[in-house]
Design an enzyme around this catalytic site. Structure first.
Site: not given
Lengths: 323, 729, 166
Positions: B468, B511, B615, B617, B621, B625, B689, B692
């Site tokens: 998304i 996710g 970690r 990834l 990106t 985020q 994550g 957020e």
């Protein structure tokens, strides 16, 4: 959108002849199509005025004449406007977004409808949209609403930045009728207060077309436009002020001030201008100007902030313009 | 073959660990980026099956029993094919992970703006106009729409008391007791929710704008009363979700019903106003924070009490307290949340549900305490970090808040700051700095993925997981490349199709780690098979540069595969780790703002986030985020809020002109520092994550900087010019 | 009504209801879905295309009003397989996440650089009669007609700064 017929005439006469009572002229369409999609406006004909040759800015004796379909971005960019009517450039650049300014026209901006969310909601009563249906804004959630020039029938705010600067610049609207006659109307005469007929916003009558705006040589060389909004860009004014001043020997010899975010039409208060004229700038004087500006303001719940904000902005603008 | 795995502890010895310096973690171009910059990425509404019809949802202008007054007339408008009012249509969007139909039945409207009908026509213009023409009347008693008038739902109350908070509060040497409010907020993804429904016999294919297909399929099937196996969902590109696409929305069910009835594919795209009204919103909150401390700033008691709202029947309650359970040590604690039943659009998860507003407010209160104690705000936080989760005494899986605070402080240059507010002025502008800690619980969700190795030695990752905007295409490709020793370009990634194994879906920042681990497990499965063929243990096998090596035996993958494809499947289940440890992500945000003394306008000049998120990834990106989250924090602090009409509860500012999401000019360069944090309890990838966390501290760092700049403490968000001004005057 | 649209150099003969917006003509009638519908009311910029060299909101204009115009959409920015400098910079600086606002951002940024080169001023330009320097403040103001909810503004600005400096 309600179905409509689309016409693209080549002359103003043809445009006027084509337009019936329910027709709308379309220039940029940035406001009209927005409201047509919401079916707040439902013309049965659209008369496209982009081929009428009304897209020129011409110096004329005593000022400058701006064609009805001159885009907001072109008007803001015009070298003469930037130099001599800079408050207008500033106001335009403070409005909307570059994309919208590239389409929006001079006449369309003058006729821009209110951002009142209840006006834009066909499920809500609104005296402006459906005369006599009531006003959902009164008693509702208020932020982008007027505090000056309101009535018990309507508190809708005029949202334009451009028109505020034009009001300070003593702009006149040039109107042509179907008989080929032309009249020129000062902005103060052009806009109407809501009273008990908020659906009638201007003195323009069906069958009349705005062909341009005349700006006289500005009465002052000190020009300031200041706008306060809820985010740094791309938002309507909470409050805005346009000032056109002239100073001589440390005194204000001419002051013309107009306000956005406050009135049901682009606001001007001549009492303030009289107060300032002939005086030396001072904080006390500017505070007094602020008192005069807001003395008749109707500060409904949610709009109380407009009083201190408008007064502080006015003071800062006057300070800047008189320095 | 499927490799099942659940995370029960920190030991993962039977699984291969990622290498250092490989494709995992690299700063790599977004692999779906080219499709996005050329305009060829195809979003839900852009599928055009032959014979496509266009549906437009119609809203209720009131509440109560719904009647369509002129449906027959509208049906006769040329081009109109259907005016649908079907009791299977849904009133509210499904909550995240519901996996069953949300509340159905549109003959009744529970909130103003609820979808009550669908108009279908041969083209969009006709459908839109016909929907506008359709007249709806609603009859019913007036319903509560203001929090002060709604009834508290006792079944939804959350309360946790440790020690004797009342005594701590009354005996405190220093005491903060303040109440804060946050407004209702909306997700506002740029892509409006959309569905294109197409039936082949009794099988439905629906192109949707959805975040969690494995649950969405169940929700849609249940709503339609058909078997889930008959439903195929596709969502390879999703234009943002932020929680609003966790569950199915009205467009999905309406499109499916209409397409069935008409025997032609039907598209339903929500109008932007509907995006505000018919999808779940973040509840407004009222939060009382009490902080009891010694003069040294050490907390002796803390209280966090919240009031939120939702529609009757909805089981979601904004988990405002979530971060307060573990952020700070205090022996005496009172945590309590109440839910009021209101007839406003349903509340649900919006990016960082709970912490986005809970941590934001709590961190403002901490700033107030620092001021009262005369202690530096960073030091105050460092002084109150718990050794283990307060209340439960569970250890933390990793605790990096102190690192984030000190590293963030040093790189920001925090120590130059004057302790008192209103010390720096530049012309009309007050300048100040502020900081806040950020915490966010970390979650793991069930996830499956398949990795196929083609005989040529290329890999294909397959899962119904969505991207998304989060970077899923990129990171899953990197994970498989790392796992199989391939170049990233030799891996294809197929997402967003329920015909593929069920990933975790996108939401709750889980996710990447959840579905990523499933991909890693699938690769492990392939490794084991290859090791078997090579005659060695999986641990001895090296996969690199498209070759498999065991000791001196090195063969190319095509050689090992010998013309046959090979496939592995990984399946992750959350294990006991969730109970054994408190797992979270950590951060510290520092901000510099300018506040205009004339107008109360705020400009954020600097915003720096230091985050420990497991970690990383993909550096590129991941940074995006984090920046996204930080901007959301900025919006929460300064510009965003939904106004509900006090008479009928409808959302007044339901468009993007009047609901102010931050524009480019609102946002300074966002400085992001990602600390390495290989959380041993986070499975073989040690990933957590990131999407957020940035929201959770950024808003408070800005609000605290506003106070430092001009001395105005904003307790009712957002800090719009008028609110600042009322403090300045 | 019959109308012609020239998009990315190709002429399209169309029979359109006059209500069809330029955006819907592109997306529904020509099949160019690069320009996005984010709000349909000129409030987000996702539909930004370049008409006769100017960036506009394709959602707030009628297709029949553009019979003589040269329209460029995101699909027309690349030369064959070669991305434009702006497209490449967006990839390099990750000026996108979900990608839905990206086509509008790209068209807007591309046209914005031309506006700046032509000396057009903005709200934050200090001197209306001076020259235009594309500072960070100038870029962010000039790009504020394009919302990005994923909030890739940092990457977008970095990408534009890179192209502007070339």
């Amino acid at each position: 959108m309600r179905p409509f017929d689309y016409h693209r005439p080549e002359t103003s006469n043809d445009a006027l002849n084509l337009a019936d009572e329910e027709a709308a002229f379309i220039g940029g369409g940035t406001n009209l199509l927005d409201l047509m999609k919401l079916e707040v406006m439902t013309p049965d004909q659209l008369v496209d005025i982009n081929r009428l040759g009304l897209d020129q800015i011409d110096e004329v004796s005593g000022g400058i004449r701006i064609g009805a379909t001159v885009r907001n971005s072109d008007l803001a960019d015009d070298a003469r406007i930037r130099r001599n009517w800079s408050v207008l450039s500033r106001a335009l650049l403070a409005g909307a977004s570059p994309q919208l300014r590239n389409r929006a026209t001079t006449a369309g901006n003058l006729l821009q409808r209110t951002r009142c969310p209840y006006f834009q909601d066909i499920d809500a009563p609104c005296n402006k949209r459906v005369p006599g249906s009531g006003c959902a804004a009164i008693g509702g959630e208020l932020r982008n609403h007027a505090v000056l020039g309101t009535s018990d029938h309507c508190i809708a705010l005029h949202p334009s930045d451009m028109a505020v600067a034009m009001r300070a610049l003593d702009a006149e609207v040039i109107v042509r009728d179907a008989g080929g006659g032309t009249r020129t109307t000062a902005l103060v005469e052009f806009y109407r207060l809501p009273g008990d007929t908020p659906h009638i916003e201007t003195t323009l009558t069906p069958g009349e077309l705005i062909t341009g705006v005349h700006l006289p040589v500005p009465a002052g060389d000190r020009q300031v436009y200041r706008k306060v909004r809820d985010r740094a860009s791309y938002a309507f004014a909470l409050v805005s002020t346009a000032a056109v001043l002239r100073m001589e020997n440390g005194k204000i010899v001419s002051a013309s001030l107009a306000f956005g975010g406050l009135g049901t039409m682009p606001w001007r208060n001549e009492e303030i201008e009289a107060l300032l004229t002939g005086e030396a700038p001072s904080n006390a004087l500017f505070d007094k100007a602020g008192e005069v500006l807001m003395k008749e303001a109707e500060l409904r719940e949610g709009l109380e902030f407009k009083k201190p904000l408008a007064q502080r902005v006015l003071k800062a603008v006057l300070t800047e313009a008189t320095q | 073959m499927t490799l099942d795995y659940q995370i029960d502890g920190p030991e993962n010895e039977e699984l291969t660990k990622p290498s250092q310096g490989g494709p995992l973690g690299a700063d790599m171009e977004r692999r779906d980026g080219r499709d996005k910059v050329t305009g060829s990425a195809c979003y839900a509404a852009e599928y055009r099956p032959k014979g496509l019809l266009h549906g437009v949802l119609k809203r209720a202008p009131g509440t109560g029993a719904v009647r369509l007054s002129n449906a027959e007339d509208v049906g006769t408008i040329p081009g109109v094919r259907l005016v649908l009012q079907d009791e299977r249509m849904i009133r509210n969007a499904a909550q995240g992970t519901a996996g069953e139909a949300p509340v159905q039945g549109v003959s009744k409207a529970e909130y103003v703006g609820q979808p009550v009908a669908l108009v279908v026509a041969e083209n969009f213009e006709t459908a839109w106009h016909a929907a506008n023409r359709l007249q709806i009347s609603c009859e019913g008693a007036s319903l509560p729409v203001l929090p002060e008038n709604g009834e508290v739902d006792d079944d939804m109350q959350e309360e946790a008391i440790t020690g004797e908070p009342a005594t701590a509060f009354s005996d405190a040497e220093v005491f903060v007791d303040e109440t804060y409010t946050t407004p209702a907020l909306t997700s506002a993804p740029m892509e409006p929710h959309a569905a294109v429904a197409e039936w082949h016999g009794d099988r439905l294919t629906l192109h949707g704008s959805l975040q969690m297909l494995r649950y969405n399929r169940l929700e849609l099937a249940d709503s339609l009363g058909i078997e889930p196996e008959k439903v195929r969902l596709r969502a390879p590109f999703v234009g943002g979700g932020f929680g609003s696409k966790l569950g199915i929305s009205a467009d999905c069910v309406a499109a499916a019903l209409a397409a069935r009835e008409l025997g032609q594919p039907v598209r339903v795209v929500q109008h932007r106003r509907q995006v505000f009204e018919v999808n779940t919103r973040r509840s407004e909150t009222r939060q009382r924070i009490r902080l009891a401390a010694g003069r040294d700033g050490r907390l002796t008691g803390l209280g966090h009490e919240a009031r939120v709202s939702n529609l009757p029947g909805e089981e979601f309650s904004e988990p405002v307290l979530q971060g307060s359970y573990f952020a700070y040590a205090a022996p005496n604690r009172l945590l309590r949340s109440d839910l009021v039943r209101l007839n406003r659009p349903a509340a649900g998860s919006v990016r960082a549900p709970g912490e986005a507003v809970g941590v934001t407010v709590f961190e403002v209160a901490m700033d107030e305490l620092a001021g009262k104690c005369g202690i530096d705000p960073v030091k105050l936080r460092l002084r109150n970090l718990p050794e283990a989760e307060p209340g439960s005494d569970r250890p933390f899986s990793s605790h990096r808040l102190a690192d984030c605070l000190t590293k963030g402080r040093d790189s920001f240059g925090w120590d130059d700051r004057p302790a008192e507010p209103r010390q720096r002025r530049e012309g009309e502008w007050w300048i100040g700095t502020g900081m806040a800690a950020a915490v966010r619980v970390n979650m793991v969700m069930p996830a499956e993925a398949r990795v196929r190795l083609t005989p040529e030695g290329r890999a294909v990752v397959e899962t119904d997981m969505t991207d998304i905007g989060t970077g899923t295409y990129s990171i899953l490709g990197q994970i498989a490349a790392e796992g199989l020793g391939l170049a990233v370009d030799d891996v294809d990634v197929c997402l967003g199709d329920t015909d593929l194994p069920a990933g975790s879906g996108s939401g709750g920042s889980f996710g990447a780690a959840s579905t990523g681990t499933a991909v890693w497990l699938a690769c492990e499965e392939i490794r084991r098979e290859i090791a078997g063929r090579m005659g060695c243990d999986a641990q001895e096998l090296t996969l690199s540069d498209g070759h498999a090596a065991c000791g001196n035996d090195r063969r190319s993958l095509p050689e090992v595969l010998a013309g046959e494809p090979l496939s592995g499947r990984g399946k992750l289940e959350p294990g006991e780790a969730l109970e054994k440890v408190r797992q979270a992500t950590w951060g510290a945000v520092f901000s510099e703002v300018a506040v205009n003394d004339v107008t109360g306008e705020v400009r954020v000049r600097r915003l720096q986030g230091t985050f420990a998120v497991g970690r990383v990834l993909n550096q590129r990106t991941a940074r995006s985020q984090a920046q996204g989250g930080m901007t959301w924090g900025l919006g929460l602090a300064l510009t965003e809020g939904m106004a509900h009409d006090r008479r009928d509860g409808h959302i007044v500012n339901r468009d993007l002109a009047e609901y102010h999401v931050p524009v480019n000019a609102d946002v300074p360069h966002l400085d992001v520092h990602l600390l390495e944090d290989l959380d041993p309890w986070a499975g073989p990838l040690a990933a957590k994550g990131i999407g957020e966390l940035g929201i959770c501290g950024s808003g408070s760092a800005i609000l605290n900087a506003i106070h430092h700049a001009c001395g105005v403490r904003i307790r009712d968000l957002p800090a719009t010019p008028d609110r600042i001004l009322s403090g300045l005057t | 009504m019959q109308t012609t649209l020239t998009v990315n150099g190709t002429r399209h003969q169309l029979d359109l209801d006059p209500r069809v917006t330029l955006l819907d003509a592109l997306r529904e009638h020509i099949g160019l879905t690069g320009a996005k519908k984010g709000c349909d009311h000129g409030q987000c910029g996702a539909c930004t295309v370049i008409a006769d060299g100017r960036r506009i909101n394709a959602c707030l204009t009628l297709a029949v009003m553009h019979a003589d115009a040269e329209i460029v959409t995101v699909e027309g920015l690349a030369e064959g397989k070669t991305l434009s400098a702006m497209q490449q910079a967006f990839l390099d600086h990750d000026g996108m996440q979900c990608g839905y606002c990206t086509p509008g951002q790209l068209c807007s940024a591309t046209a914005m650089l031309e506006e700046a080169r032509a000396g057009r001023a903005s709200h934050v330009t200090e001197d209306l009669e001076g020259t235009t320097r594309l500072t960070r403040d100038e870029i962010t103001e000039r790009m504020s007609g394009n919302l990005c909810r994923c909030a890739c503004y940092s990457g977008i600005v970095a990408a534009i700064e890179k192209v502007a400096a070339e």
